[in-house]
Design an enzyme around this catalytic site. Structure first.
Site, PDB file in Angstrom:
ATOM      1  N   HIS A   1       0.813  -1.227   0.000  1.00 44.57           N
ATOM      2  CA  HIS A   1       0.000   0.000   0.000  1.00 44.57           C
ATOM      3  C   HIS A   1       0.845   1.275   0.000  1.00 44.57           C
ATOM      4  O   HIS A   1       0.700   2.168   0.819  1.00 44.57           O
ATOM      5  CB  HIS A   1      -1.100   0.006   1.076  1.00 44.57           C
ATOM      6  CG  HIS A   1      -0.700  -0.170   2.510  1.00 44.57           C
ATOM      7  ND1 HIS A   1       0.271   0.574   3.116  1.00 44.57           N
ATOM      8  CD2 HIS A   1      -1.186  -0.989   3.463  1.00 44.57           C
ATOM      9  CE1 HIS A   1       0.364   0.220   4.379  1.00 44.57           C
ATOM     10  NE2 HIS A   1      -0.498  -0.738   4.614  1.00 44.57           N
TER      11      HIS A   1
ATOM     12  N   HIS B   1      -5.889  -8.600  14.306  1.00 46.46           N
ATOM     13  CA  HIS B   1      -5.908  -7.391  13.462  1.00 46.46           C
ATOM     14  C   HIS B   1      -6.725  -7.689  12.212  1.00 46.46           C
ATOM     15  O   HIS B   1      -6.550  -8.741  11.585  1.00 46.46           O
ATOM     16  CB  HIS B   1      -4.471  -7.031  13.106  1.00 46.46           C
ATOM     17  CG  HIS B   1      -4.290  -5.744  12.358  1.00 46.46           C
ATOM     18  ND1 HIS B   1      -5.227  -4.735  12.328  1.00 46.46           N
ATOM     19  CD2 HIS B   1      -3.235  -5.297  11.617  1.00 46.46           C
ATOM     20  CE1 HIS B   1      -4.769  -3.731  11.600  1.00 46.46           C
ATOM     21  NE2 HIS B   1      -3.572  -4.041  11.150  1.00 46.46           N
TER      22      HIS B   1
ATOM     23  N   GLU C   1      -6.791  -5.828   9.330  1.00 46.67           N
ATOM     24  CA  GLU C   1      -6.257  -5.436   8.020  1.00 46.67           C
ATOM     25  C   GLU C   1      -6.113  -6.685   7.149  1.00 46.67           C
ATOM     26  O   GLU C   1      -5.727  -7.760   7.638  1.00 46.67           O
ATOM     27  CB  GLU C   1      -4.913  -4.705   8.168  1.00 46.67           C
ATOM     28  CG  GLU C   1      -4.511  -4.042   6.853  1.00 46.67           C
ATOM     29  CD  GLU C   1      -3.425  -2.970   6.969  1.00 46.67           C
ATOM     30  OE1 GLU C   1      -2.834  -2.819   8.057  1.00 46.67           O
ATOM     31  OE2 GLU C   1      -3.179  -2.290   5.952  1.00 46.67           O
TER      32      GLU C   1
ATOM     33  N   ASP D   1      -4.139  -8.055   5.173  1.00 45.13           N
ATOM     34  CA  ASP D   1      -2.954  -8.922   5.101  1.00 45.13           C
ATOM     35  C   ASP D   1      -2.984  -9.976   6.205  1.00 45.13           C
ATOM     36  O   ASP D   1      -2.251 -10.966   6.136  1.00 45.13           O
ATOM     37  CB  ASP D   1      -1.645  -8.120   5.148  1.00 45.13           C
ATOM     38  CG  ASP D   1      -1.583  -7.087   6.247  1.00 45.13           C
ATOM     39  OD1 ASP D   1      -2.645  -6.602   6.676  1.00 45.13           O
ATOM     40  OD2 ASP D   1      -0.470  -6.744   6.685  1.00 45.13           O
TER      41      ASP D   1
ATOM     42  N   HIS E   1      -1.860  -1.424  14.699  1.00 49.06           N
ATOM     43  CA  HIS E   1      -1.771  -0.365  13.739  1.00 49.06           C
ATOM     44  C   HIS E   1      -3.136   0.275  13.412  1.00 49.06           C
ATOM     45  O   HIS E   1      -3.225   1.377  12.888  1.00 49.06           O
ATOM     46  CB  HIS E   1      -1.141  -1.026  12.501  1.00 49.06           C
ATOM     47  CG  HIS E   1      -1.190  -0.399  11.204  1.00 49.06           C
ATOM     48  ND1 HIS E   1      -1.512  -1.057  10.053  1.00 49.06           N
ATOM     49  CD2 HIS E   1      -0.917   0.884  10.852  1.00 49.06           C
ATOM     50  CE1 HIS E   1      -1.425  -0.245   9.032  1.00 49.06           C
ATOM     51  NE2 HIS E   1      -1.074   0.932   9.474  1.00 49.06           N
TER      52      HIS E   1
ATOM     53  N   ASP F   1       1.273  -6.629  14.119  1.00 46.56           N
ATOM     54  CA  ASP F   1       2.112  -5.695  13.357  1.00 46.56           C
ATOM     55  C   ASP F   1       3.287  -5.164  14.180  1.00 46.56           C
ATOM     56  O   ASP F   1       4.336  -4.814  13.609  1.00 46.56           O
ATOM     57  CB  ASP F   1       1.267  -4.501  12.884  1.00 46.56           C
ATOM     58  CG  ASP F   1       0.520  -4.779  11.586  1.00 46.56           C
ATOM     59  OD1 ASP F   1       0.818  -5.788  10.920  1.00 46.56           O
ATOM     60  OD2 ASP F   1      -0.360  -3.969  11.244  1.00 46.56           O
TER      61      ASP F   1
ATOM     62  N   TYR G   1      10.382  -0.616   8.418  1.00 43.84           N
ATOM     63  CA  TYR G   1       8.985  -0.942   8.730  1.00 43.84           C
ATOM     64  C   TYR G   1       8.415   0.085   9.708  1.00 43.84           C
ATOM     65  O   TYR G   1       7.299   0.593   9.530  1.00 43.84           O
ATOM     66  CB  TYR G   1       8.975  -2.344   9.329  1.00 43.84           C
ATOM     67  CG  TYR G   1       7.649  -2.913   9.741  1.00 43.84           C
ATOM     68  CD1 TYR G   1       6.921  -3.719   8.871  1.00 43.84           C
ATOM     69  CD2 TYR G   1       7.136  -2.702  11.016  1.00 43.84           C
ATOM     70  CE1 TYR G   1       5.719  -4.281   9.261  1.00 43.84           C
ATOM     71  CE2 TYR G   1       5.942  -3.257  11.407  1.00 43.84           C
ATOM     72  CZ  TYR G   1       5.236  -4.044  10.531  1.00 43.84           C
ATOM     73  OH  TYR G   1       4.048  -4.593  10.927  1.00 43.84           O
TER      74      TYR G   1
ATOM     75  N   HIS H   1       4.596 -10.158  10.714  1.00 44.14           N
ATOM     76  CA  HIS H   1       5.448  -9.974   9.531  1.00 44.14           C
ATOM     77  C   HIS H   1       6.901 -10.245   9.913  1.00 44.14           C
ATOM     78  O   HIS H   1       7.371  -9.783  10.958  1.00 44.14           O
ATOM     79  CB  HIS H   1       5.374  -8.541   9.001  1.00 44.14           C
ATOM     80  CG  HIS H   1       4.031  -8.119   8.507  1.00 44.14           C
ATOM     81  ND1 HIS H   1       3.447  -8.645   7.375  1.00 44.14           N
ATOM     82  CD2 HIS H   1       3.159  -7.211   8.987  1.00 44.14           C
ATOM     83  CE1 HIS H   1       2.266  -8.067   7.186  1.00 44.14           C
ATOM     84  NE2 HIS H   1       2.065  -7.201   8.150  1.00 44.14           N
TER      85      HIS H   1
HETATM   86 FE1  FEO Z   1      -1.787  -3.389   9.777  1.00 45.17          FE
HETATM   87 FE2  FEO Z   1       0.155  -6.043   8.711  1.00 45.17          FE
HETATM   88  O1  FEO Z   1      -1.398  -4.986   8.850  1.00 45.17           O
END
Ligand code: FEO
Length: 401
Positions: free
Chosen positions: A24, A78, A80, A82, A150, A169, A197, A228
Site C-alpha cells: 500500500h 488485526h 487489516e 494482510d 496499527h 504488526d 517498517y 510480519h
Molecule cells: Fe496493519 Fe500487517 O497490517
C-alpha cells in the site's frame, strides 16, 4: 514453506510473499511474510490468517498439523486484510470456530466481511479487552489490546508458559526469507528491516507504541511472534530499545539527510552545497533525489536523523509533483524533533520553498531560514545564500560561478 514447530504444541503456519514490492505505497524490495500461528491444546487455536491469495497455502500448512475443521478458536489480532484476508476461506474449512477479537475488531470484521455473514451465528464472536484471558486446557491466553498499532482493532496476544508474545504488526519487519528467527538473519539485517517498517508503518503511533511497550514490559517474553518477518528470540531487547527511541522521536544530531528534486540542476547544486555544509559541520550526510528514490526509501533514511533538508524548485506556482507526494507522505507519518531546512530555486513567483518550509514547520521542526536562489545558485564556500535579496546582491556583484 511448510508448517514449522516453534515450541511444544505451537506451529508457525504462515506464508512467505517473496514477490510483493509495494505494500500500500511502501516499497518492499525484500518481500514480506504473513505469519499465522497454531496452538494445540484441548481446544485448538489459530492466531491470525494471511493475505487472501495465500489462503490455500495457509490451509495446507494447518493441514500438515491438524485438520482445520478441528480448530476451536480463531484469535483475530488485526483486521487489516494482510492478516484477515483468508477468513472467508478459513471459515469454509472450519465453520464452527469462535472468533476472539476486540470490540473494534468485531465491528471492523462485521463491516469488512459483510458479504460473508461471519456473525450470523449468535455466539460466533467473543469480544475481549485488556487483561481478559482464554483458557484452552493447559494454556491460558492473555489479551493485550494495542489500539492504533496499527488500526483501532489491533491487539497482541500473550501466552504464558512458553512466554510467547504474538505481537501482530508491532515489532515486525517486511522481509521474506527462509529463516524464521532473528538470530538466523542477523542483527544488522533485522534492525534495518525493522527500522524501514517502523518508519513507514508505525511512526505516527508514538503514544500507542509507548503504551504497548509499557504493557509488554510487565510480561516475561521469551519469543516475540509478529505477523510480519522473523520471530524474535535473540534480539528482543534490541528491538524494544529501538522502538522506545523511535517512539520518543530521538534523533542523532550528527546525521543529516538532504532530499530534493530538480528541474534544470539549480536545486541540485543547492542540495550539494548543503551536503558540503553539513560535512563541514562534522555530520554524516546522505543525498537523496526524489526522481530516483521512492518516498518510502526517504522515510526510512530519515528515521533517526537530526537534520533534514528538503528542496525543490517552483513549477506552476507549486512544488514539483514528486515533492508534493513526499510532503504528503511525510505529513501523514508525522516524524517529530528534527531540524528542518527548506531550499530551492525559482525564476519568478517562487512559491515552492515557502510551501516546503510550512510543511516542515507543521511537523513542529526547528527550521532554518529558507534558502532560495533566483535562476541559478551563487555564493561562495562560506555558505549558501540565505534569501532572494542576498541572491540579487550576489547576482549584481559578478560572483557567478
Ligand atoms: Fe496493519 Fe500487517 O497490517
Amino acid at each position: 514453506m511448510s508448517a514449522m514447530k516453534i515450541a511444544e504444541n505451537i506451529y508457525w503456519v504462515g506464508v512467505i510473499d517473496w514477490d510483493v514490492r509495494n505494500f500500500h505505497g511502501y516499497l518492499t524490495p525484500y518481500g514480506t511474510t504473513y505469519n499465522a500461528y497454531l496452538v494445540l491444546d484441548e481446544k485448538v487455536t489459530l492466531i491470525d490468517t494471511v493475505r487472501r491469495p495465500f489462503a490455500p497455502e495457509l490451509l495446507q500448512n494447518i493441514s500438515e498439523v491438524i485438520d482445520p475443521a478441528q480448530i476451536d478458536y480463531f484469535i483475530c489480532n488485526h483486521v487489516e486484510p494482510d492478516h484477515s484476508g483468508s477468513i472467508p476461506a478459513f471459515f469454509e474449512a472450519c465453520p464452527d470456530a469462535k472468533i476472539i477479537a476486540t470490540q473494534n475488531g468485531r465491528k471492523e470484521l462485521e463491516a469488512y466481511y459483510f458479504d460473508v455473514n461471519l456473525f450470523e451465528k449468535p455466539d460466533r464472536c467473543q469480544v475481549v479487552k485488556m487483561g481478559d484471558t482464554l483458557c484452552t486446557g493447559q494454556y491460558t491466553f492473555q489479551f493485550v489490546p494495542m489500539p492504533m498499532v496499527h488500526w483501532p482493532d489491533s491487539m497482541a496476544t500473550y501466552l504464558p508458559g512458553p512466554n510467547i508474545l504474538f505481537s501482530n504488526d508491532a515489532l515486525g519487519q517486511h522481509v521474506a526469507s527462509n529463516e524464521r528467527f532473528d538470530d538466523e538473519i542477523g542483527r544488522e539485517r533485522l534492525m534495518e528491516r525493522a527500522g524501514d517498517y517502523y518508519a513507514n508503518i508505525v511512526l505516527p503511533f508514538d503514544r500507542p507504541v509507548q503504551t504497548l511497550l509499557g504493557a509488554a514490559s510487565k510480561l516475561d517474553v521469551s519469543l516475540v511472534a509478529p505477523s510480519h518477518g522473523v520471530m524474535l528470540r535473540g534480539f528482543i531487547a534490541d528491538i524494544v530499545e529501538a522502538y522506545g527511541r523511535w517512539a520518543r522521536h530521538e534523533t542523532d544530531p550528527n546525521r543529516a539527510v538532504v532530499i530534493y528534486d530538480s528541474m534544470w540542476g539549480s536545486t541540485r547544486v543547492l542540495a550539494e552545497r548543503l551536503v558540503d555544509k553539513y560535512e563541514r559541520e562534522g555530520k554524516t550526510v546522505e543525498l537523496l533525489s526524489l526522481s530516483d528514490n521512492h518516498v518510502s526509501t526517504c522515510m526510512a533514511k530519515l528515521l533517526d536523523v537530526g537534520t533534514v533538508a528538503v528542496g525543490c524548485p517552483t513549477l506552476n506556482r507549486q512544488v514539483l509533483p514528486t515533492m508534493a507526494a513526499f510532503l504528503s507522505y511525510l505529513s501523514g507519518l508525522n516524524p517529530k524533533n528534527r531540524k528542518g531546512q527548506a531550499f530551492g530555486s525559482y525564476g519568478w513567483s517562487g512559491e515552492s520553498v515557502g510551501m516546503i518550509d510550512s510543511a516542515l514547520k507543521a511537523l513542529g521542526w526547528d527550521c532554518g531560514e529558507p534558502i532560495r536562489c533566483l535562476w541559478r545558485p551563487r555564493g561562495d564556500e562560506s555558505g549558501l545564500p540565505t534569501s532572494p535579496e542576498d541572491e540579487r546582491k550576489l547576482a549584481t556583484s559578478g560572483t557567478i560561478r
